[in-house]
Design an enzyme around this catalytic site. Structure first.
Site, short mmCIF file in Angstrom:
data_model
loop_
_atom_site.label_atom_id
_atom_site.label_comp_id
_atom_site.label_asym_id
_atom_site.label_seq_id
_atom_site.Cartn_x
_atom_site.Cartn_y
_atom_site.Cartn_z
N ASP A 40 0.85 -1.19 0.00
CA ASP A 40 0.00 0.00 0.00
C ASP A 40 0.89 1.24 0.00
O ASP A 40 1.91 1.30 0.70
CB ASP A 40 -0.90 0.00 1.24
CG ASP A 40 -1.95 1.09 1.18
OD1 ASP A 40 -3.04 0.81 0.64
OD2 ASP A 40 -1.68 2.21 1.66
N GLU A 81 -5.04 2.42 -4.00
CA GLU A 81 -3.59 2.46 -4.10
C GLU A 81 -2.95 1.22 -3.51
O GLU A 81 -1.78 1.24 -3.11
CB GLU A 81 -3.05 3.70 -3.39
CG GLU A 81 -3.27 3.75 -1.89
CD GLU A 81 -4.64 4.33 -1.51
OE1 GLU A 81 -4.80 4.66 -0.33
OE2 GLU A 81 -5.52 4.45 -2.39
#
Length: 431
Positions: A294, A337
């Site tokens: 992440d 993301e």
């Protein structure tokens, strides 16, 4: 009387063999000899009858000879006319035979071209298209080898085949483009028409594969006779249609399994492939490791620089991760993301330094996003089969827990899963 008979025999021979002038002279001699020797016989009608018979018979023979000559001449003319008709008929038959042979050759060629289309229509990828064409090409082309240069991707790739001793084409390993192939590509790209071309290499010919007025490939034939260049162009035209279909299929297939922004696999496709690899690992008693990655503080970048800059950062990091994995490994955009990776046949002890190296590469990588020069870090959680779970869902959950621990520990780090981590998701505020 002997003189008369001698002159008469001579007149008969003249009437049978010689011209009319000699016949007239010999007949006159017969009459003169008869008058001189048998003049007293002319006192009665029998004498005149004898004289007439002696004088007429040579002319009867001469007339019969003329009639026979005319008959022979007429028969010769008729025979010549019949022979001329037979000659004309023979020429017509030969011409018809040649036309039939040409038509048979054209039918055979059309049939073979139909088989090119039929056999290649099943192909879904360029390699399958080339392999299918190799079954038909030897019937149409006497080339010693074939090459298909695919220009639809970057860089171009080439598929090669050579003719074996049994006459069949067999694929061979292609280790990149040769100089002559690069020259052919340049000529094909500069060409304004889909016609065959030549090179400086003897008996090496090529024909471009066109789609929408642009070359998308090149078919190259090694050792091709000059009279088969047109056939090469026809085969290339047939393959052009199939290559356009294959390219479209690959584009649709790519859109179905890849994320439009990052170019990575979509989550659904990754889950399918990962389950297959996990099943294989179980069957062969192998290890595999799953990573959840992440981007740190990504929301702040979006808020500060805007989503367009955020998209550039996301895409740049995704491509950097993908470039530094093996071809057998899997990577996908999991959502937002967040990325998910699977390292095939990799134990956790091996996977941990790999993940740390990936995180370091991202951290030192400069990202040019429009007018901004940025950096980005990632946090990663690691879970492995069979150490941390035996199902894909369990591995994702354990890796997600490890990712949360990495965030809590300060970000920009890799943490291996542990059952002690609380089973909760990372919230947007944590990120």
């Amino acid at each position: 009387m002997l003189a008369v008979m001698a002159c008469w025999l001579l007149a008969m021979v003249s009437g049978l063999c010689w011209s009319a002038r000699y016949t007239a002279l010999t007949t006159a001699a017969v009459v003169a000899a008869f008058v001189a020797t048998q003049g007293s016989a002319l006192a009665g009608w029998t004498g005149w009858l004898q004289l007439a018979a002696l004088g007429a018979t040579p002319w009867l023979l001469a007339a019969q000879r003329l009639r026979d000559a005319q008959t022979v001449r007429r028969l010769h003319d008729e025979e010549a006319a019949r022979l001329a008709k037979l000659t004309a008929a023979a020429r017509s038959l030969l011409s018809l035979q040649r036309s039939t042979d040409q038509m048979d050759a054209q039918i055979t060629q059309i049939t073979d071209l139909y088989h090119v289309t039929k056999e290649t229509s099943r192909a879904m990828h360029v390699k399958e298209l080339f392999a299918a064409s190799l079954d038909i090409a030897p019937r149409l082309l006497s080339a010693s080898g074939l090459r298909l240069i695919d220009l639809s991707g970057e860089p171009p790739r080439v598929l090669r085949a050579v003719r074996g001793a049994d006459g069949r084409m067999r694929e061979e390993q292609a280790d990149g483009l040769l100089d002559v192939e690069r020259a052919i590509i340049q000529e094909a790209l500069a060409s304004s028409s889909p016609s065959a071309g030549g090179t400086g290499v003897p008996r090496l010919a090529w024909a471009p594969l066109w789609r929408e007025q642009h070359p998308v490939g090149v078919l190259v034939a090694d050792g091709l006779p000059d009279d088969q260049v047109r056939t090469l162009t026809i085969v290339a035209n047939q393959l052009s249609l199939q290559l356009a279909r294959v390219t479209l299929y690959q584009q649709v297939e790519s859109l179905a399994v890849t994320d439009a922004l990052t170019g990575l696999f979509v989550r659904r496709h990754f889950m399918e492939r990962a389950r297959e690899e996990l099943t294989r690992s179980k069957r062969h008693d192998l290890s595999c490791t799953l990573l959840m990655a992440d981007l740190d503080h990504f929301k702040e970048k979006n808020d500060t620089y805007g989503h367009l800059v955020g998209d550039v950062v996301l895409r740049d990091v995704a491509q950097l991760l993908a470039r530094n994995l093996r071809e057998v490994d899997l990577i996908a955009r999991y959502g937002g993301e967040e990325f998910v990776l699977m390292l095939i046949e990799t134990a956790p002890a091996q996977a941990l330094p790999i993940a740390q190296r990936l995180a370091q590469l991202v951290a030192v990588h400069p990202i040019r996003a429009y007018d901004e020069l940025l950096t980005q870090t990632v946090s990663m959680g690691l879970a492995a089969f069979p150490d941390h779970g035996d199902t894909l869902e369990t591995l994702i959950e354990r890796a997600d827990q490890a990712l949360y621990a990495a965030k809590q520990a300060g970000r920009n780090r890799v943490v291996m899963a542990d059952i002690r981590y609380p089973q909760r998701k990372v919230s947007e505020d944590d990120i």
